[in-house]
Structures are given as C-alpha cells and as structure tokens.
Design a protein around this motif. Structure first.
Motif, PDB file in Angstrom:
ATOM      1  N   TYR A  64      41.881  84.937  33.754  1.00  0.00           N
ATOM      2  CA  TYR A  64      41.606  86.228  34.398  1.00  0.00           C
ATOM      3  C   TYR A  64      42.467  86.404  35.643  1.00  0.00           C
ATOM      4  O   TYR A  64      43.045  87.473  35.863  1.00  0.00           O
ATOM      5  N   THR A  65      42.575  85.365  36.463  1.00  0.00           N
ATOM      6  CA  THR A  65      43.364  85.441  37.690  1.00  0.00           C
ATOM      7  C   THR A  65      44.820  85.765  37.375  1.00  0.00           C
ATOM      8  O   THR A  65      45.413  86.663  37.987  1.00  0.00           O
ATOM      9  N   TRP A  66      45.396  85.057  36.419  1.00  0.00           N
ATOM     10  CA  TRP A  66      46.808  85.293  36.094  1.00  0.00           C
ATOM     11  C   TRP A  66      47.025  86.638  35.405  1.00  0.00           C
ATOM     12  O   TRP A  66      48.067  87.269  35.593  1.00  0.00           O
ATOM     13  N   GLN A  67      46.055  87.131  34.650  1.00  0.00           N
ATOM     14  CA  GLN A  67      46.170  88.471  34.080  1.00  0.00           C
ATOM     15  C   GLN A  67      46.203  89.513  35.199  1.00  0.00           C
ATOM     16  O   GLN A  67      46.997  90.457  35.163  1.00  0.00           O
ATOM     17  N   GLU A  68      45.353  89.346  36.183  1.00  0.00           N
ATOM     18  CA  GLU A  68      45.315  90.272  37.310  1.00  0.00           C
ATOM     19  C   GLU A  68      46.612  90.218  38.111  1.00  0.00           C
ATOM     20  O   GLU A  68      47.174  91.256  38.482  1.00  0.00           O
ATOM     21  N   ILE A  69      47.109  89.017  38.373  1.00  0.00           N
ATOM     22  CA  ILE A  69      48.372  88.845  39.101  1.00  0.00           C
ATOM     23  C   ILE A  69      49.512  89.511  38.329  1.00  0.00           C
ATOM     24  O   ILE A  69      50.342  90.226  38.900  1.00  0.00           O
ATOM     25  N   ARG A  70      49.565  89.282  37.031  1.00  0.00           N
ATOM     26  CA  ARG A  70      50.584  89.910  36.176  1.00  0.00           C
ATOM     27  C   ARG A  70      50.481  91.430  36.232  1.00  0.00           C
ATOM     28  O   ARG A  70      51.471  92.122  36.455  1.00  0.00           O
ATOM     29  N   ASP A  71      49.261  91.943  36.058  1.00  0.00           N
ATOM     30  CA  ASP A  71      49.062  93.392  36.016  1.00  0.00           C
ATOM     31  C   ASP A  71      49.359  94.067  37.347  1.00  0.00           C
ATOM     32  O   ASP A  71      49.716  95.244  37.382  1.00  0.00           O
ATOM     33  N   ARG A  72      49.221  93.344  38.444  1.00  0.00           N
ATOM     34  CA  ARG A  72      49.518  93.892  39.773  1.00  0.00           C
ATOM     35  C   ARG A  72      51.006  93.804  40.119  1.00  0.00           C
ATOM     36  O   ARG A  72      51.419  94.282  41.164  1.00  0.00           O
ATOM     37  N   GLY A  73      51.796  93.182  39.256  1.00  0.00           N
ATOM     38  CA  GLY A  73      53.237  93.128  39.459  1.00  0.00           C
ATOM     39  C   GLY A  73      53.701  92.176  40.543  1.00  0.00           C
ATOM     40  O   GLY A  73      54.752  92.378  41.155  1.00  0.00           O
ATOM     41  N   TRP A  74      52.961  91.086  40.753  1.00  0.00           N
ATOM     42  CA  TRP A  74      53.345  90.143  41.793  1.00  0.00           C
ATOM     43  C   TRP A  74      54.681  89.472  41.499  1.00  0.00           C
ATOM     44  O   TRP A  74      55.328  88.963  42.410  1.00  0.00           O
ATOM     45  N   ASP A  75      55.129  89.481  40.269  1.00  0.00           N
ATOM     46  CA  ASP A  75      56.421  88.882  39.933  1.00  0.00           C
ATOM     47  C   ASP A  75      57.589  89.711  40.470  1.00  0.00           C
ATOM     48  O   ASP A  75      58.726  89.260  40.470  1.00  0.00           O
ATOM     49  N   THR A  94      52.242  75.626  27.306  1.00  0.00           N
ATOM     50  CA  THR A  94      51.498  76.351  26.277  1.00  0.00           C
ATOM     51  C   THR A  94      50.804  77.572  26.871  1.00  0.00           C
ATOM     52  O   THR A  94      50.851  78.674  26.299  1.00  0.00           O
ATOM     53  N   PHE A  95      50.159  77.416  28.014  1.00  0.00           N
ATOM     54  CA  PHE A  95      49.462  78.513  28.694  1.00  0.00           C
ATOM     55  C   PHE A  95      50.428  79.667  28.972  1.00  0.00           C
ATOM     56  O   PHE A  95      50.123  80.827  28.687  1.00  0.00           O
ATOM     57  N   LEU A  96      51.596  79.360  29.511  1.00  0.00           N
ATOM     58  CA  LEU A  96      52.578  80.395  29.839  1.00  0.00           C
ATOM     59  C   LEU A  96      53.118  81.082  28.586  1.00  0.00           C
ATOM     60  O   LEU A  96      53.373  82.289  28.593  1.00  0.00           O
ATOM     61  N   ARG A  97      53.298  80.337  27.530  1.00  0.00           N
ATOM     62  CA  ARG A  97      53.862  80.876  26.295  1.00  0.00           C
ATOM     63  C   ARG A  97      52.852  81.748  25.545  1.00  0.00           C
ATOM     64  O   ARG A  97      53.225  82.744  24.921  1.00  0.00           O
ATOM     65  N   GLU A  98      51.568  81.376  25.571  1.00  0.00           N
ATOM     66  CA  GLU A  98      50.564  82.063  24.755  1.00  0.00           C
ATOM     67  C   GLU A  98      50.076  83.376  25.342  1.00  0.00           C
ATOM     68  O   GLU A  98      49.566  84.216  24.610  1.00  0.00           O
ATOM     69  N   TRP A  99      50.214  83.557  26.630  1.00  0.00           N
ATOM     70  CA  TRP A  99      49.692  84.776  27.258  1.00  0.00           C
ATOM     71  C   TRP A  99      50.837  85.703  27.625  1.00  0.00           C
ATOM     72  O   TRP A  99      51.708  85.353  28.416  1.00  0.00           O
ATOM     73  N   ARG A 100      50.820  86.891  27.074  1.00  0.00           N
ATOM     74  CA  ARG A 100      51.874  87.880  27.285  1.00  0.00           C
ATOM     75  C   ARG A 100      52.051  88.180  28.772  1.00  0.00           C
ATOM     76  O   ARG A 100      51.108  88.518  29.470  1.00  0.00           O
ATOM     77  N   GLY A 101      53.275  88.038  29.223  1.00  0.00           N
ATOM     78  CA  GLY A 101      53.603  88.360  30.606  1.00  0.00           C
ATOM     79  C   GLY A 101      53.453  87.211  31.577  1.00  0.00           C
ATOM     80  O   GLY A 101      53.895  87.304  32.715  1.00  0.00           O
ATOM     81  N   PHE A 102      52.837  86.108  31.161  1.00  0.00           N
ATOM     82  CA  PHE A 102      52.689  84.971  32.063  1.00  0.00           C
ATOM     83  C   PHE A 102      54.013  84.235  32.227  1.00  0.00           C
ATOM     84  O   PHE A 102      54.201  83.482  33.168  1.00  0.00           O
ATOM     85  N   ASP A 103      54.933  84.450  31.285  1.00  0.00           N
ATOM     86  CA  ASP A 103      56.213  83.745  31.324  1.00  0.00           C
ATOM     87  C   ASP A 103      57.061  84.127  32.532  1.00  0.00           C
ATOM     88  O   ASP A 103      58.084  83.515  32.801  1.00  0.00           O
ATOM     89  N   PRO A 157      32.501  80.934  39.490  1.00  0.00           N
ATOM     90  CA  PRO A 157      33.863  81.388  39.693  1.00  0.00           C
ATOM     91  C   PRO A 157      33.950  82.413  40.823  1.00  0.00           C
ATOM     92  O   PRO A 157      32.984  83.097  41.133  1.00  0.00           O
ATOM     93  N   ASP A 158      35.106  82.470  41.420  1.00  0.00           N
ATOM     94  CA  ASP A 158      35.443  83.492  42.409  1.00  0.00           C
ATOM     95  C   ASP A 158      36.932  83.756  42.250  1.00  0.00           C
ATOM     96  O   ASP A 158      37.654  82.933  41.704  1.00  0.00           O
ATOM     97  N   PHE A 159      37.364  84.893  42.711  1.00  0.00           N
ATOM     98  CA  PHE A 159      38.728  85.320  42.463  1.00  0.00           C
ATOM     99  C   PHE A 159      39.410  85.707  43.764  1.00  0.00           C
ATOM    100  O   PHE A 159      38.753  86.136  44.714  1.00  0.00           O
ATOM    101  N   PRO A 160      40.739  85.551  43.808  1.00  0.00           N
ATOM    102  CA  PRO A 160      41.463  85.868  45.042  1.00  0.00           C
ATOM    103  C   PRO A 160      41.169  87.280  45.532  1.00  0.00           C
ATOM    104  O   PRO A 160      40.839  88.170  44.750  1.00  0.00           O
ATOM    105  N   ARG A 161      41.328  87.458  46.819  1.00  0.00           N
ATOM    106  CA  ARG A 161      41.223  88.786  47.427  1.00  0.00           C
ATOM    107  C   ARG A 161      42.613  89.409  47.297  1.00  0.00           C
ATOM    108  O   ARG A 161      43.438  89.331  48.195  1.00  0.00           O
ATOM    109  N   TYR A 162      42.865  89.986  46.122  1.00  0.00           N
ATOM    110  CA  TYR A 162      44.205  90.429  45.759  1.00  0.00           C
ATOM    111  C   TYR A 162      44.828  91.358  46.802  1.00  0.00           C
ATOM    112  O   TYR A 162      46.001  91.199  47.152  1.00  0.00           O
TER     113      TYR A 162
END
Length: 172
Positions: A64-75, A94-103, A157-162
């Motif tokens: 969830y955290t990396w999906q949010e980071i990806r969707d917010r355009g942090w890259d 494997t984690f980076l390859r399997e999730w779209r945009g994590f690469d 769980p808790d999530f970053p204060r994006y």
C-alpha cells in the motif's frame, strides 16, 4: 471504515530526529534487474534522499505504501526515494518486478535490520524471539547528511504522512 486487521501499539521510539546526522550505512541497493552495494553517502552525492522504512515485501502495508508513493509521483522528484526493509535482494527484485510502476524505485536490503537499528526504528515481531523488522518510518536526508524530516509510526499498521514528506522535500 471497518478494518479487517488488528492495530498494534508499537510504543515509543528513540529514532533519529530532524537536525541530526543521518547514520551512514552500505547495503545492497536493488532494482528490478540487479543489485549492488551502495552507501547512503554515495546516494547523497547525487542529491537528497528519502528513506522509506517498510515491512517485508508482500506485506499489505508495504505494498500500500509503495502504491501511494508511486501514485503521488515521488519518482519525479530531484530527491532519490529508496526503501529499506529486511527483505532479501531476491525478494526485492520480485516485489519491484511484480507491481506495476514500482520499477521506478530501488530498495535497500537489510536482512539483519541493522539500518533500522541505527535509525532507532526497530519493531520486534510479537511471538517471534529474535525476529524484527523496521517500523514504518520516513527520513528525508539533505545532501550534507542532515535529517531534514523524520516520522516513525507509533502503531502498526500506520502509513507515512505523505503531505508532510512532500513539503519537506519541496523545502530543500
């Protein structure tokens, strides 16, 4: 919203704070194709770094955290956004390859949890003697190695204060 999981209090932490020097480390930095040992200071030569400590790969909060980071355009930032977890380089790949945009991101592999310990964000897993991972946390590190922003979860769980992280990076 009804949660389908239990929230666990993590208690206080003595993590590094804004204004302190970021602990130096060298670990395997993994992308979807390969990994190599990289130091924090080596990354800082190219600009600020955002360290995102997360649960082991495949765990719901990490995904969830990396999906949010990806969707917010942090890259797209002028800062390098990298993860840190106890997962092995193989698991990261494997984690980076399997999730779209994590690469678009890279992850430090810290199976011994030494980096989390140096940053003061170790979380001992309940019922498993000697097994720990990093509690969710984020550190924005300026090019001089100074922590510019620090956040660590007090429950799981808790999530970053994006928005706070974004403001910290914008202020660099």
């Amino acid at each position: 919203m009804g949660l389908d999981f239990e929230v666990t209090e993590l208690g206080p932490t003595d993590h590094v704070e804004a204004g302190e020097t970021a602990p130096e480390f060298t670990r395997p930095l993994v992308n979807e194709e390969y990994w190599e040992d990289v130091s924090l200071s080596g990354l800082l030569e190219d600009g600020p770094v955002v360290l995102v400590f997360h649960a082991m790969d495949g765990d719901f909060p990490a995904t969830y955290t990396w999906q949010e980071i990806r969707d917010r355009g942090w890259d797209e930032w002028d800062a390098e956004v990298v993860g840190v977890s106890v997962s092995t380089p193989y698991e990261h790949e494997t984690f980076l390859r399997e999730w779209r945009g994590f690469d678009r991101f890279q992850l430090f592999s810290d199976p011994g949890n030494g980096v989390a310990e140096a940053y003061g964000v170790v979380h001992d897993l309940d019922g498993m003697a000697g097994v720990s991972e990093a509690r969710p946390s984020v550190f924005v590190v300026g090019t001089d190695g100074t922590i510019e922003y620090a956040w660590a979860a007090t429950e799981y769980p808790d999530f970053p204060r994006y928005e706070e992280v974004e403001a910290a990076v914008e202020s660099l």
